[in-house]
Design a protein around this motif. Structure first.
Motif, PDB file in Angstrom:
ATOM      1  N   MET A   1       0.777  -1.187   0.119  1.00 12.25           N
ATOM      2  CA  MET A   1       0.134  -0.101  -0.137  1.00 12.25           C
ATOM      3  C   MET A   1       0.800   1.310   0.020  1.00 12.25           C
ATOM      4  SD  MET A   1      -3.141  -1.009   2.504  1.00 12.25           S
ATOM      5  CE  MET A   1      -2.125  -1.327   4.037  1.00 12.25           C
ATOM      6  N   GLU A   2       0.503   2.271  -0.731  1.00  8.40           N
ATOM      7  CA  GLU A   2       0.897   3.474  -0.991  1.00  8.40           C
ATOM      8  C   GLU A   2       2.635   3.591  -1.066  1.00  8.40           C
ATOM      9  OE1 GLU A   2      -0.242   6.129   2.263  1.00  8.40           O
ATOM     10  OE2 GLU A   2      -2.461   6.124   1.841  1.00  8.40           O
TER      11      GLU A   2
ATOM     12  N   ASP B   1      -1.823   2.652  -4.763  1.00  6.25           N
ATOM     13  CA  ASP B   1      -2.449   3.425  -3.959  1.00  6.25           C
ATOM     14  C   ASP B   1      -2.683   3.139  -2.485  1.00  6.25           C
ATOM     15  OD1 ASP B   1      -4.175   1.469  -4.438  1.00  6.25           O
ATOM     16  OD2 ASP B   1      -5.890   2.227  -5.638  1.00  6.25           O
ATOM     17  N   SER B   2      -3.764   3.595  -2.033  1.00  7.19           N
ATOM     18  CA  SER B   2      -3.979   3.149  -0.457  1.00  7.19           C
ATOM     19  C   SER B   2      -4.515   1.786  -0.298  1.00  7.19           C
ATOM     20  CB  SER B   2      -4.970   4.088   0.062  1.00  7.19           C
ATOM     21  OG  SER B   2      -6.272   3.908  -0.745  1.00  7.19           O
TER      22      SER B   2
ATOM     23  N   ARG C   1      -1.724  12.479  -1.970  1.00  7.94           N
ATOM     24  CA  ARG C   1      -0.290  12.007  -1.748  1.00  7.94           C
ATOM     25  C   ARG C   1       0.771  12.799  -2.739  1.00  7.94           C
ATOM     26  NH1 ARG C   1       0.029   7.409  -3.322  1.00  7.94           N
ATOM     27  NH2 ARG C   1      -2.209   6.925  -4.377  1.00  7.94           N
TER      28      ARG C   1
END
Length: 659
Positions: free
Chosen positions: A50-51, A63-64, A240
């Motif tokens: 994630m991220e 992405d998240s 972000r």
């Protein structure tokens, strides 16, 4: 058409055209292939990644939920592009409907639609889209409808402008004379001629729609989860942007590149369409009629004995009867009346010529008797009858078949007399399909027969060609052939030989004479050339400043009594003219329609004018057998000028229906 293809190829080879074409092909390929190839991978979540920032496994990071941003940008191409094209199509369809509505609806309803479009155009499209998105609701459907309808006013305004430019062309007037209905006129004659500019603007509009969709999704009122487009990805990546700028820059770059591709393609296409277009190219009550001197119907110049009394009575009944005809247009200072109280009659088999300088009202008179004066122009008359039917009081629907089959119009410029997007044969066949109930094939066969009747070589092959493949003389023959699709009782020829060379002029005039003689049709010939009229017509009407100043038989042209008619005769050179002397001219200029004062309009240019001429308007009064003149000081004795003879050269063979 090959020249048009060459222009498109040249545009595609230009830097702008090649770049836009390459980008569009790439984007279209991604829209088709990306969801099929990477759709599942783009939606797969990975909680262990994630991220993350850019890496070899994830070029733009994740992405998240650990989904690959690069693959999501590629997969989002289909939805982003599809929604933009769908919204553009909605805007184009709604805009065309609104833009053409004034041409179909009644005048009051048409003005309301035009006013609504003008108000909508005053608002920025994006602001209007935001407002409509709230009304239609959040989500894919609401955003698509909002952006589509927000873009419709600009398409409507463009459609109105383009349709107005095409509506003034001669081929539209010819279709009106043929009795083509408003909807059919719009679909067959107007829309095909404005389609290319609309499509070019639609490509530019698609780029704007793409940007608008991205904006709505970015604000959270466009595409909703689990669906996603570039705007939604941009909104997610913006949170972000300091830790992973690529997550926001990638969807933003995709929007910019796709929008740039559409705009560049539109610019390249506009250059092609612009060159083609250059090559082809509500109110107060009308003014009250002023008193008009009483006149008597003019008799035809040619008379003969009829053994059948009924046939004689039919011939005496006028094909066209005009009394006190007036044509007015609104003007900032009031109403301007370019045609002021014109009266004449045309009988079966009679040829009547109308002559005068430019601006004398000749063409407006022809358009008025053909019901071709458009709003805001106003036509009034004490009597305007065609074959016994009052043209001003009869509903347009009832007049359609009468004018479409019994009145033929030949226009001045043959190059604008036909619709450039339709083949000649199909345009002629439209008359028979509309009024005679013939099938498509039978109507086309009749069109080929009519082209043969006007002596067009290789008629069947020519019927399948476009107007651009014809010469000027061939187009005039085809226009006369269109009139022969019905049973013309009156042929109105508005300066039909002006744009043609002398040899073709002779052929067209002979053809008109054959039509008149073989079908007992009447001819109303408008011309500035006194020689042409004198050699073709039985009777001549001389117009000046919107009025008939002299009505006389052609055989008595040398006995013309009005100073203006004599001045026109003096300006016609012949073989005996002294070459050492300058050509004769009429001093001064005709008055402008809004500057005509009381009295004789020719007084300022006349050497015989008196005080009475400046204050009293002369009416047509008898000056001999079948001869009337409107002058306080008519001349006496024969006039010098053109040699005349009645009738054109006899045809080589009989002319008429072929079976």
């Amino acid at each position: 058409m090959p020249r048009q293809r060459t222009k498109w190829l040249a545009a595609a080879r230009s830097p702008v055209g090649a770049c836009s074409a390459a980008l569009l092909v790439l984007i279209a390929a991604l829209a088709v292939a990306a969801p099929l190839i990477w759709g599942d991978a783009a939606g797969a979540t990975d909680t262990s990644a994630m991220e993350q920032g850019p890496s070899g496994e994830h070029p733009l990071g994740t992405d998240s939920l650990g989904r690959d941003i690069f693959l999501r940008v590629l997969v989002a191409t289909r939805l982003s592009l599809g929604l933009a094209l769908a919204a553009t199509l909605i805007g184009l369809v709604v805009g065309v409907l609104l833009g053409t509505a004034p041409s179909i609806l009644p005048r009051r309803a048409g003005r309301l639609v035009t006013a609504a479009v003008n108000i909508a155009v005053a608002f920025p499209a994006l602001l209007l889209a935001l407002f409509l998105a709230v009304i239609f609701g959040v989500g894919l459907t609401g955003a698509m409808l909002a952006i589509g309808i927000a873009g419709a006013p600009s398409f409507a305004r463009l459609t109105q402008t383009l349709a107005a430019s095409v509506a003034g062309r001669d081929f539209v007037s010819a279709a009106k004379v043929a009795g083509v209905g408003r909807v059919r006129m719009l679909v067959r004659h107007i829309l095909p001629n404005i389609g290319e500019p609309l499509v070019v603007n639609a490509t530019i509009g698609a780029g704007n729609a793409l940007l608008a969709f991205a904006g709505l999704s970015f604000l959270g009122i466009g595409i909703q989860a689990p669906d996603y487009d570039w705007g939604r990805l941009l909104g997610e990546g913006l949170d972000r942007i300091y830790t992973n700028p690529a997550s926001a820059l990638a969807p933003g770059a995709a929007v910019v590149i796709a929008g740039l591709a559409f705009n560049l393609f539109g610019e390249a296409a506009a250059a092609v369409v612009g060159s083609r277009t250059a090559a082809v190219r509500g109110g107060a009550a009308p003014p009250p009629a002023t008193p008009h001197p009483a006149t008597t119907p003019a008799a035809g110049a040619s008379a003969g004995t009829e053994t059948d009394a009924d046939a004689s009575a039919d011939r005496d009944a006028p094909v066209l009867a005009v009394e006190n005809l007036r044509v007015a247009f609104p003007h900032p200072a009031g109403w301007v009346t370019p045609v002021r109280g014109v009266s004449f009659t045309v009988h079966a088999g009679e040829a009547v010529g109308v002559v005068g300088e430019s601006g004398s009202g000749k063409s407006l008179t022809a358009l008025a008797v053909s019901r071709l004066i458009e709003s805001p122009g106003v036509v009034t008359a004490d009597r305007l009858d065609f074959l016994g039917t009052p043209l001003l009081s009869t509903p347009e629907r009832d007049l359609r078949e009468l004018l479409g089959t019994s009145l033929s119009m030949v226009f001045q410029d043959p190059m604008t007399s036909f619709n450039p997007t339709r083949r000649i044969g199909r345009q002629l066949a439209e008359v028979s399909e509309q009024h005679q109930g013939l099938s498509r094939r039978a109507a086309f066969d009749r069109a080929v027969d009519r082209l043969r009747a006007v002596r067009l070589p290789a008629a069947e092959r020519r019927a399948r060609q476009y107007p651009q493949e014809y010469s000027g003389g061939m187009l005039q023959r085809a226009m006369i052939g269109m009139g022969l699709m019905g049973d013309p009782r009156l042929v109105v020829a508005d300066e039909p030989t002006t744009a043609l060379d002398v040899t073709v002029q002779r052929d067209v005039l002979r053809l008109l004479s054959r039509v008149r003689e073989s079908r007992t049709s009447a001819l109303l010939l408008i011309s500035h050339d006194l020689t042409v009229v004198a050699q073709t017509c039985d009777r001549i009407l001389v117009m000046y400043a919107g009025r008939v100043v002299e009505d006389l038989p052609t055989a008595g042209l040398k006995d013309a009594r009005h100073p203006y008619t004599r001045a026109l005769l003096d300006t016609v050179p012949d073989m005996d003219v002294d070459r050492d002397r300058p050509l004769a001219v009429i001093p001064g200029r005709p008055p402008e329609p809004d500057q005509v004062l009381e009295g004789c309009a020719f007084a300022s240019r006349c050497g015989f004018a008196s005080d009475r001429c400046a204050t009293e308007t002369p009416g047509l009064a008898g000056a001999g057998r079948a001869h009337r003149v409107a002058c306080w000081h008519p001349a006496d004795g024969p006039a010098d000028g053109v040699r005349t003879h009645s009738g054109a050269t006899a045809p080589d063979e009989p002319f008429g229906e072929r079976t």
